[in-house]
Design a protein around this motif. Structure first.
Motif, PDB file in Angstrom:
ATOM      1  N   UNK A  16       0.829  -1.199   0.000  1.00 17.55           N
ATOM      2  CA  UNK A  16       0.000   0.000   0.000  1.00 17.55           C
ATOM      3  C   UNK A  16       0.868   1.254   0.000  1.00 17.55           C
ATOM      4  N   UNK A  17       0.441   2.240  -0.762  1.00 23.66           N
ATOM      5  CA  UNK A  17       1.112   3.536  -0.717  1.00 23.66           C
ATOM      6  C   UNK A  17       0.640   4.266   0.537  1.00 23.66           C
ATOM      7  N   UNK A  18       1.317   5.323   0.878  1.00 19.59           N
ATOM      8  CA  UNK A  18       0.925   6.119   2.036  1.00 19.59           C
ATOM      9  C   UNK A  18      -0.481   6.674   1.829  1.00 19.59           C
ATOM     10  N   UNK A  19      -0.787   7.078   0.611  1.00 18.25           N
ATOM     11  CA  UNK A  19      -2.108   7.606   0.289  1.00 18.25           C
ATOM     12  C   UNK A  19      -3.178   6.533   0.508  1.00 18.25           C
ATOM     13  N   UNK A  20      -2.894   5.312   0.050  1.00 17.53           N
ATOM     14  CA  UNK A  20      -3.859   4.222   0.217  1.00 17.53           C
ATOM     15  C   UNK A  20      -4.032   3.851   1.690  1.00 17.53           C
ATOM     16  N   UNK A  21      -2.933   3.838   2.428  1.00 19.57           N
ATOM     17  CA  UNK A  21      -3.032   3.541   3.859  1.00 19.57           C
ATOM     18  C   UNK A  21      -3.898   4.578   4.558  1.00 19.57           C
ATOM     19  N   UNK A  22      -3.694   5.856   4.220  1.00 20.16           N
ATOM     20  CA  UNK A  22      -4.486   6.928   4.832  1.00 20.16           C
ATOM     21  C   UNK A  22      -5.957   6.788   4.507  1.00 20.16           C
ATOM     22  N   UNK A  23      -6.261   6.472   3.252  1.00 26.12           N
ATOM     23  CA  UNK A  23      -7.655   6.300   2.840  1.00 26.12           C
ATOM     24  C   UNK A  23      -8.286   5.114   3.568  1.00 26.12           C
ATOM     25  N   UNK A  24      -7.565   4.016   3.608  1.00 29.15           N
ATOM     26  CA  UNK A  24      -8.071   2.810   4.259  1.00 29.15           C
ATOM     27  C   UNK A  24      -8.312   3.056   5.750  1.00 29.15           C
ATOM     28  N   UNK A  25      -7.341   3.665   6.416  1.00 30.88           N
ATOM     29  CA  UNK A  25      -7.469   3.939   7.843  1.00 30.88           C
ATOM     30  C   UNK A  25      -8.596   4.934   8.101  1.00 30.88           C
ATOM     31  N   UNK A  26      -8.676   5.980   7.297  1.00 31.36           N
ATOM     32  CA  UNK A  26      -9.743   6.966   7.453  1.00 31.36           C
ATOM     33  C   UNK A  26     -11.121   6.356   7.274  1.00 31.36           C
ATOM     34  N   UNK A  27     -11.233   5.441   6.299  1.00 32.17           N
ATOM     35  CA  UNK A  27     -12.518   4.768   6.072  1.00 32.17           C
ATOM     36  C   UNK A  27     -12.929   3.957   7.294  1.00 32.17           C
ATOM     37  N   UNK A  28     -11.998   3.200   7.838  1.00 33.06           N
ATOM     38  CA  UNK A  28     -12.307   2.374   9.005  1.00 33.06           C
ATOM     39  C   UNK A  28     -12.678   3.202  10.219  1.00 33.06           C
ATOM     40  N   UNK A  29     -11.892   4.223  10.481  1.00 34.66           N
ATOM     41  CA  UNK A  29     -12.173   5.081  11.641  1.00 34.66           C
ATOM     42  C   UNK A  29     -13.490   5.818  11.450  1.00 34.66           C
ATOM     43  N   UNK A  30     -13.709   6.317  10.238  1.00 34.99           N
ATOM     44  CA  UNK A  30     -14.955   7.029   9.957  1.00 34.99           C
ATOM     45  C   UNK A  30     -16.174   6.132  10.088  1.00 34.99           C
ATOM     46  N   UNK A  31     -16.067   4.907   9.579  1.00 35.33           N
ATOM     47  CA  UNK A  31     -17.192   3.973   9.665  1.00 35.33           C
ATOM     48  C   UNK A  31     -17.502   3.631  11.117  1.00 35.33           C
ATOM     49  N   UNK A  32     -16.466   3.376  11.902  1.00 40.64           N
ATOM     50  CA  UNK A  32     -16.673   3.051  13.311  1.00 40.64           C
ATOM     51  C   UNK A  32     -17.292   4.224  14.068  1.00 40.64           C
ATOM     52  N   UNK A  33     -16.745   5.404  13.841  1.00 39.39           N
ATOM     53  CA  UNK A  33     -17.278   6.591  14.507  1.00 39.39           C
ATOM     54  C   UNK A  33     -18.705   6.860  14.059  1.00 39.39           C
ATOM     55  N   UNK A  34     -18.948   6.738  12.756  1.00 36.58           N
ATOM     56  CA  UNK A  34     -20.295   6.956  12.238  1.00 36.58           C
ATOM     57  C   UNK A  34     -21.290   5.962  12.794  1.00 36.58           C
ATOM     58  N   UNK A  35     -20.875   4.711  12.948  1.00 40.45           N
ATOM     59  CA  UNK A  35     -21.774   3.694  13.502  1.00 40.45           C
ATOM     60  C   UNK A  35     -22.121   4.008  14.952  1.00 40.45           C
ATOM     61  N   UNK A  36     -21.139   4.466  15.699  1.00 38.89           N
ATOM     62  CA  UNK A  36     -21.390   4.815  17.102  1.00 38.89           C
ATOM     63  C   UNK A  36     -22.356   5.991  17.189  1.00 38.89           C
ATOM     64  N   UNK A  37     -22.097   7.020  16.398  1.00 38.76           N
ATOM     65  CA  UNK A  37     -22.977   8.192  16.414  1.00 38.76           C
ATOM     66  C   UNK A  37     -24.349   7.817  15.872  1.00 38.76           C
TER      67      UNK A  37
END
Length: 104
Positions: A16-37
């Protein structure tokens, strides 16, 4: 959206490139946070979907900036190495000229 990103990343076969890692991590964190909210207001699925999209955008932006900085640092390091080699060559030439003058 998260499933599509995981599938695309998993099938690429390359690191994974740094850009892909950031996108992947952001998606996971966003999904988890969104699910909680979303769960707090009674719509965890919608919250996760919205959070994943927002997280992916944010993660991409951060990852892209980090990748651009990495490229700039690599370019700067390459230039420094090149200049150091040039200095060493010039120092050797100076030593050779000094030696030649001493023998004459």
């Amino acid at each position: 959206m998260a499933a599509a990103i995981v599938t695309a990343v998993g099938c690429s076969g390359e690191p994974l490139s740094t850009r892909e890692k950031g996108t992947f991590l952001g998606t996971g964190i966003g999904a988890a946070t969104g699910a909680i909210i979303g769960a707090a207001v009674g719509a965890p699925g919608a919250g996760a979907a919205i959070g994943a999209g927002v997280g992916a955008l944010g993660g991409y932006a951060v990852g892209n900036e980090m990748q651009n900085r990495e490229k700039q640092q690599a370019q700067t390091q390459s230039q420094l190495s090149s200049q150091q080699r040039e200095i060493q060559q010039q120092q050797q030439q100076i030593q050779q000229l000094k030696s030649q003058q001493e023998t004459q």
